[in-house]
Design an enzyme around this catalytic site. Structure first.
Site, PDB file in Angstrom:
ATOM      1  N   ARG A  49      36.434  42.394  41.711  1.00  0.00           N
ATOM      2  CA  ARG A  49      37.573  42.367  40.787  1.00  0.00           C
ATOM      3  C   ARG A  49      37.201  43.243  39.596  1.00  0.00           C
ATOM      4  O   ARG A  49      36.090  43.765  39.501  1.00  0.00           O
ATOM      5  CB  ARG A  49      38.004  40.967  40.371  1.00  0.00           C
ATOM      6  CG  ARG A  49      37.031  39.854  40.450  1.00  0.00           C
ATOM      7  CD  ARG A  49      35.884  39.984  39.497  1.00  0.00           C
ATOM      8  NE  ARG A  49      36.330  40.244  38.139  1.00  0.00           N
ATOM      9  CZ  ARG A  49      35.645  40.890  37.231  1.00  0.00           C
ATOM     10  NH1 ARG A  49      34.444  41.397  37.513  1.00  0.00           N
ATOM     11  NH2 ARG A  49      36.091  41.078  36.006  1.00  0.00           N
ATOM     12  N   GLY A  50      38.148  43.372  38.687  1.00  0.00           N
ATOM     13  CA  GLY A  50      37.986  44.344  37.614  1.00  0.00           C
ATOM     14  C   GLY A  50      38.806  45.555  38.007  1.00  0.00           C
ATOM     15  O   GLY A  50      38.633  46.103  39.104  1.00  0.00           O
ATOM     16  N   ALA A  51      39.715  45.968  37.125  1.00  0.00           N
ATOM     17  CA  ALA A  51      40.662  47.026  37.477  1.00  0.00           C
ATOM     18  C   ALA A  51      39.968  48.284  38.009  1.00  0.00           C
ATOM     19  O   ALA A  51      40.293  48.765  39.110  1.00  0.00           O
ATOM     20  CB  ALA A  51      41.559  47.331  36.273  1.00  0.00           C
ATOM     21  N   ARG A 111      46.583  43.290  45.144  1.00  0.00           N
ATOM     22  CA  ARG A 111      46.784  42.670  43.823  1.00  0.00           C
ATOM     23  C   ARG A 111      47.758  43.553  43.040  1.00  0.00           C
ATOM     24  O   ARG A 111      47.610  44.774  43.006  1.00  0.00           O
ATOM     25  CB  ARG A 111      45.454  42.513  43.069  1.00  0.00           C
ATOM     26  CG  ARG A 111      44.507  41.522  43.784  1.00  0.00           C
ATOM     27  CD  ARG A 111      43.382  41.077  42.874  1.00  0.00           C
ATOM     28  NE  ARG A 111      43.864  40.157  41.853  1.00  0.00           N
ATOM     29  CZ  ARG A 111      43.139  39.799  40.781  1.00  0.00           C
ATOM     30  NH1 ARG A 111      41.940  40.294  40.600  1.00  0.00           N
ATOM     31  NH2 ARG A 111      43.637  38.954  39.890  1.00  0.00           N
ATOM     32  N   GLN A 113      35.529  34.025  35.077  1.00  0.00           N
ATOM     33  CA  GLN A 113      34.847  35.326  35.117  1.00  0.00           C
ATOM     34  C   GLN A 113      33.934  35.527  33.906  1.00  0.00           C
ATOM     35  O   GLN A 113      32.948  36.255  33.992  1.00  0.00           O
ATOM     36  CB  GLN A 113      35.864  36.482  35.183  1.00  0.00           C
ATOM     37  CG  GLN A 113      36.609  36.578  36.505  1.00  0.00           C
ATOM     38  CD  GLN A 113      37.915  35.807  36.466  1.00  0.00           C
ATOM     39  OE1 GLN A 113      38.090  34.883  35.677  1.00  0.00           O
ATOM     40  NE2 GLN A 113      38.842  36.162  37.339  1.00  0.00           N
ATOM     41  N   ASP A 123      44.076  45.724  32.465  1.00  0.00           N
ATOM     42  CA  ASP A 123      44.442  45.952  33.865  1.00  0.00           C
ATOM     43  C   ASP A 123      45.568  46.966  34.005  1.00  0.00           C
ATOM     44  O   ASP A 123      45.685  47.629  35.041  1.00  0.00           O
ATOM     45  CB  ASP A 123      44.817  44.633  34.543  1.00  0.00           C
ATOM     46  CG  ASP A 123      43.578  43.814  34.841  1.00  0.00           C
ATOM     47  OD1 ASP A 123      43.045  43.186  33.915  1.00  0.00           O
ATOM     48  OD2 ASP A 123      43.101  43.855  35.998  1.00  0.00           O
ATOM     49  N   LYS A 144      43.581  39.964  31.601  1.00  0.00           N
ATOM     50  CA  LYS A 144      43.333  38.577  32.007  1.00  0.00           C
ATOM     51  C   LYS A 144      44.062  37.586  31.109  1.00  0.00           C
ATOM     52  O   LYS A 144      44.076  37.732  29.895  1.00  0.00           O
ATOM     53  CB  LYS A 144      41.817  38.340  31.924  1.00  0.00           C
ATOM     54  CG  LYS A 144      41.348  36.943  32.241  1.00  0.00           C
ATOM     55  CD  LYS A 144      41.738  36.458  33.607  1.00  0.00           C
ATOM     56  CE  LYS A 144      41.377  37.433  34.690  1.00  0.00           C
ATOM     57  NZ  LYS A 144      42.147  37.227  35.937  1.00  0.00           N
TER      58      LYS A 144
END
Lengths: 353, 353
Positions: free
Chosen positions: A46-48, A89, A196, A237, A248
């Site tokens: 995860r993480g843009a 996503r 996270q 994001d 987030k």
């Protein structure tokens, strides 16, 4: 200094399975589209920026399997894969952005052989990865100008090496500050529901020997009020044309509380996170996730009746005017607005082309 | 309408073990001081008014065991028990307040027999319980004036029948609104780290068939920003002379975000929660709890190194001027300040005496 979240060596794509951290540190291989979609949906990666990079490599691995097919089938299949990957996503624009870059290669009418195009896709994926690494370094460098010495930073979610192709966005600035010899301490928001902050940022900072204190998300406000926080940094994001930042869930609260307490607050993101096709944050799609992500720790051993629901958005939108700025590899956008975003981002993107 | 958290029948003190909710609903007996201190420390019973009531009954149960002792021993022992009980949790003033009321009875120089005094302690404990039940009803009645119809309320932590001797403080107003036929919906903050919102408030609202939606604490802000919340209600553990309110960690953030978004926000508490001996919120002791409360769900299977700490305060302080008001059984204190608090609380307390 940092542990890479994504490794691509000898045509093998590996990621740290972040759903296992901090209890277990393990790389897993992503061999095909299904692996990658599952890994993205289940937040193993995860993480843009990181999911954009994984998507690009995945497109390459899929393209390679199509060598020998006709050009029509090649393009048609990759279009299907692109669509499926893009939907994994919805909020982080880097995913669609990376896939679009790959599309520009395989969709061009060309007399080149499929295997040549496949090789170009590979080079583009590596380039996307490498550009992000460099962008992270540059964000760290640019961000240093807003970090006093000593400095106590508050951060939300994870924006470090686990979230990017380099040492991170917001966390990258903290690493840069440490490298430059500044005394930096970090308060880490737990970042419910998936933790996270607690699972990933706290773990990363421990790995890098940076003084850090874990707090519940609800504690951030009272720390700001009592003057314990010098600077707030988080990631993004998707950023709209006017500087509204989707990030987030909880980022809006953190930014609004910083605004109220007159504490500098920056979103940190590469230019790949900007979506200039979107006018304001209102148009950014916000992913809703499963009730179980919140409920599962509380022992609800009965089905919820009709009166009871769970609302679990993964992101919120911070209006640009609550931010002191947005730190990018192209420079710092002060007081984000349509005008200031355009001044920094557009010339940089033009030059890059 | 509601399930009582505390039952006192035939000299037996029982509480719902709230640490087991929502998975298991079970009353447990508290037979002595140790039982009660453990129950309070481990949050088997919590909520400022509820722990005051349990403390009063516990003093009675202990006093009863001293019948036959000399007056000196009786007073000395009860003083020790008072001190131990008072220390069980430091922030909620209702605990010390209830114990003080019991002290006024057993410490008076008197020619009465010990068993007479013990009986007076019992009557005082029952009175404290009954007064809280009535105060809850009155807060519900007073609070109705600020509840529009229909109304979507945001609440934090648990302030219902589980937290008091009646139907609750903030949640009592919601019950009153429902009883009066208003259409009321509730967004419930999870309230990390111990999930009193997710485990207790969500459960209570389900029991009472009130439409409710569970959210993470971080989601409250973006709901307020997007205009989904009409009213914010939470409880209090101690209120200073100037209207500063100590309550569950995160209440400050909720109030500040309501303030920024121009949403009415009230603390709801009986006059027993006011500590007029304390000038401002800065002087209210804030309980720090174990790192494990935050960490235990995240699989930290290694000891934290020295650079890493956890900061887990159970409460924060909301400045009175961020609140639209404080709703008490004596009336609503609008725009809390030393002056407005005194105007409502002092005449009420005088009249009660």
């Amino acid at each position: 200094m940092y542990t890479p979240a994504i490794k691509f060596e000898e045509d093998t794509l590996q990621i740290i399975d972040q759903s296992l951290l901090p209890g277990k540190f393990k790389y897993i291989s992503l061999s095909n589209l299904d692996d990658s979609i599952t890994a993205i949906k289940e937040l193993k990666v995860r993480g843009a920026p990181a999911i954009g990079i994984v998507a690009a490599y995945t497109m390459y691995l899929q393209a390679k399997q199509l060598i020998g097919k006709s050009s029509d089938i090649f393009i048609r299949e990759l279009n299907i894969f692109s669509a499926l990957l893009s939907e994994a996503r919805p909020t982080a624009v880097n995913l669609a952005w990376a896939i679009k870059r790959i599309k520009l290669i395989y969709q061009k009418k060309s007399i080149e052989s499929i295997s040549n195009i496949v090789n170009q896709i590979k080079q583009e994926a590596i380039k996307i990865h490498e550009e992000d690494r460099i962008a992270c370094e540059k964000m760290g460098e640019n961000g240093l100008t807003v970090v006093p010495d000593p400095c106590t930073v508050l951060t939300h979610c994870n924006t470090g090496s686990l979230a990017t192709g380099g040492w991170g966005t917001a966390l990258g600035i903290i690493y840069a500050a440490k490298e430059s010899g500044r005394e930096v301490k970090v308060f880490v928001d737990e970042t419910r529901p998936l933790g996270q902050g607690a699972r990933l940022t706290f773990w990363e900072l421990i790995q890098n020997n940076i003084p850090c204190t874990l707090i519940t998300d609800s504690t951030a406000g009272s720390l700001m009020k009592s003057g314990k926080i010098d600077l707030v940094l988080f990631g993004a994001d998707r950023i709209a044309e006017n500087g509204d930042v989707a990030n987030k869930i909880g980022s809006y609260s953190v930014a609004a509380l910083a605004y109220l307490n007159k504490i500098p607050c920056y979103a940190v993101a590469p230019t790949s996170t900007f979506d200039l096709s979107i006018k304001t944050g209102k148009n950014i799609p916000i992913e809703k996730r499963s009730p179980q992500e919140i409920l599962h720790i509380y022992g609800y051993n009965f089905n919820l009746p009709e009166v009871a629901t769970v609302y679990n958005p993964a992101f919120d939108v911070t209006p640009g005017n609550y931010l002191t700025g947005i730190i990018t590899e192209a420079g710092i956008i002060n007081r984000p607005s349509k005008k200031t975003v355009a001044e920094i981002v557009i010339p940089f993107l033009k030059e890059k082309k």
